[in-house]
Structures are given as C-alpha cells and as structure tokens.
Design an enzyme around this catalytic site. Sequence first.
Site, PDB file in Angstrom:
ATOM      1  N   GLU A  99       0.609  -0.899  -0.071  1.00  0.00           N
ATOM      2  CA  GLU A  99       0.162   0.331   0.432  1.00  0.00           C
ATOM      3  C   GLU A  99       0.622   1.111   0.107  1.00  0.00           C
ATOM      4  O   GLU A  99       2.163   1.252   0.321  1.00  0.00           O
ATOM      5  CB  GLU A  99      -0.959  -0.356   1.258  1.00  0.00           C
ATOM      6  CG  GLU A  99      -2.557   0.018   1.454  1.00  0.00           C
ATOM      7  CD  GLU A  99      -3.511   1.064  -0.042  1.00  0.00           C
ATOM      8  OE1 GLU A  99      -1.929   1.767   0.062  1.00  0.00           O
ATOM      9  OE2 GLU A  99      -4.336   0.929   0.821  1.00  0.00           O
ATOM     10  N   ASP A 103      -4.384   5.297   6.291  1.00  0.00           N
ATOM     11  CA  ASP A 103      -4.581   6.841   6.783  1.00  0.00           C
ATOM     12  C   ASP A 103      -5.956   5.741   8.363  1.00  0.00           C
ATOM     13  O   ASP A 103      -5.553   6.081   9.227  1.00  0.00           O
ATOM     14  CB  ASP A 103      -5.493   7.593   5.758  1.00  0.00           C
ATOM     15  CG  ASP A 103      -6.348   8.689   6.405  1.00  0.00           C
ATOM     16  OD1 ASP A 103      -6.228   8.704   7.772  1.00  0.00           O
ATOM     17  OD2 ASP A 103      -6.604   9.349   5.650  1.00  0.00           O
ATOM     18  N   LYS A 131      -0.179   6.927   8.407  1.00  0.00           N
ATOM     19  CA  LYS A 131      -0.810   7.955   9.981  1.00  0.00           C
ATOM     20  C   LYS A 131      -0.928   7.421  10.647  1.00  0.00           C
ATOM     21  O   LYS A 131      -2.602   6.914  11.363  1.00  0.00           O
ATOM     22  CB  LYS A 131      -2.225   8.358   8.686  1.00  0.00           C
ATOM     23  CG  LYS A 131      -1.459   9.336   8.043  1.00  0.00           C
ATOM     24  CD  LYS A 131      -2.638  10.647   7.441  1.00  0.00           C
ATOM     25  CE  LYS A 131      -2.229  11.076   5.383  1.00  0.00           C
ATOM     26  NZ  LYS A 131      -3.859  11.857   5.257  1.00  0.00           N
TER      27      LYS A 131
HETATM   28  P1  IMP Z   1      -7.253   4.821   4.479  1.00  0.00           P
HETATM   29  O1  IMP Z   1      -8.874   3.471   4.063  1.00  0.00           O
HETATM   30  O2  IMP Z   1      -7.848   6.095   5.739  1.00  0.00           O
HETATM   31  O3  IMP Z   1      -6.951   3.852   5.093  1.00  0.00           O
HETATM   32  O4  IMP Z   1      -7.012   4.824   3.260  1.00  0.00           O
HETATM   33  C1  IMP Z   1      -5.742   4.885   2.510  1.00  0.00           C
HETATM   34  C2  IMP Z   1      -6.634   5.729   1.062  1.00  0.00           C
HETATM   35  O5  IMP Z   1      -6.655   7.085   1.122  1.00  0.00           O
HETATM   36  C3  IMP Z   1      -4.825   5.250   0.743  1.00  0.00           C
HETATM   37  O6  IMP Z   1      -4.797   4.137  -0.438  1.00  0.00           O
HETATM   38  C4  IMP Z   1      -4.644   6.913   0.119  1.00  0.00           C
HETATM   39  O7  IMP Z   1      -5.376   6.232  -0.904  1.00  0.00           O
HETATM   40  C5  IMP Z   1      -5.623   7.763   0.662  1.00  0.00           C
HETATM   41  N1  IMP Z   1      -4.979   8.692   1.287  1.00  0.00           N
HETATM   42  C6  IMP Z   1      -4.994   8.726   2.652  1.00  0.00           C
HETATM   43  N2  IMP Z   1      -4.593   9.675   3.052  1.00  0.00           N
HETATM   44  C7  IMP Z   1      -4.344  10.072   1.569  1.00  0.00           C
HETATM   45  C8  IMP Z   1      -2.888  11.241   1.929  1.00  0.00           C
HETATM   46  O8  IMP Z   1      -2.420  11.930   2.703  1.00  0.00           O
HETATM   47  N3  IMP Z   1      -2.131  11.016   0.785  1.00  0.00           N
HETATM   48  C9  IMP Z   1      -2.902  10.714  -0.117  1.00  0.00           C
HETATM   49  N4  IMP Z   1      -3.767   9.515  -0.630  1.00  0.00           N
HETATM   50  C10 IMP Z   1      -3.990   9.064   0.514  1.00  0.00           C
END
Ligand code: IMP
Length: 179
Positions: A99, A103, A131
Amino acid sequence: MNDMAPQVLISEADISKRVAELADEISADYANKTPLIMVGVLKGAFIFLADLSRRLSIPRTIEFIAVSSYETGSVQSGAVRLVMDVRGSLVDKHVLIVEDIVDTGHTLDYLIGIMKSHGPASVRTCTLLHKAESAEVDVPIDYTGFSVANEWVVGYGLDYAEKDRTLPYIGIVNPEDRA
Ligand code: IMP
C-alpha cells in the site's frame, strides 16, 4: 490556487534508503516462504511497488488490485469498493499487500479480507506511509516505511485530485491548494 511545489516532508534519498532497508527485511523474512506474490494497490502504490520489488533478492511475482472509497458528498464514509481484483491464482501462495498509505485503516482491512478469500498460504501487509493518529480500525501492518502526521501528502505515487503523483519526494499539500 498557486503553483507552489509541495513542501518536502521525506526526500528522495531518504525514501530510497528506507525502501532498501524494507527490501532487505522482506527478503530475509521470505527466504523460506515462497512463492511470494506482491499485490500492489492502485494507483498510489505503483512507484513504491516498482522500487521495492526490484530491490528484493528472492523470487517474487507481481499482481495489482484496485479499490475506491465510497463518498457521501465530499466526505469519505469508510466503506470500500473493489474495482479490480487480482488476475492470477493466490492459492497456497504467500501474499504481501503493498500500500502507499494507511490512514483510517478501512482500505487495508477490506483488502486483507479479499486476499484471504483467495485461499493463500499467508497474507502480510506493507505500507510506505502510516498515519497512526488517524486509525479507526485496528489493522495489522507488518512493514512500515515511515509514520507521518495527519496531513495530506503527495508524491512518489500519492496524489491530491490526481495531481503530484510523479513527484520524486513525499510532500505536504498546502491547505490553501485544497480549498
Ligand atoms: P484509509 O482507508 O483511510 O486507510 O485510506 C487509505 C487510502 O486513502 C490510501 O490508499 C490513499 O489512496 C488515500 N489517502 C489517505 N491519506 C492520503 C494522503 O495523505 N495522500 C494521498 N492519499 C491518501
């Protein structure tokens, strides 16, 4: 909106050094666990996967998977949709999900479930960025490149509205550019 380049958070040299370290660690861990299939998550992981996979010293093959997040207006709901699954069989193979960034953790949590449904020998996870402060689900991450704060980052495969994916470094997007 201005044309200022994003502020450098992680330099090209630091990314390269860390990718080499991760590749050494993964090569050692999988020395007796083959075949390894690296599954890159499109689009954001394409550059990280390309560099990481070329630095491994063990046999490996590559697959891609694509997902998208459901949005309610401009707000992400946390629900994830499969856009493209892997093409090859994962049965009895060792899967490493690669990945760009974790986030909230919803995407990786969903992907682990999809990968397990393919009957692999094992599923592990690798992310360039994490993050940690934003976690909403407890998801296992086996290999992490860097922990970052809760800011929007771009470059080295990551975008903001499809911009800045091909920057060679990881930069922070100016909040004014996101308005
Ligand atoms: P999660 O499901 O919230 O963990 O988000 C994961 C996805 O959100 C990642 O694979 C990215 O595509 C997108 N994403 C989250 N934060 C960022 C960032 O700061 N920059 C670019 N893409 C992000």
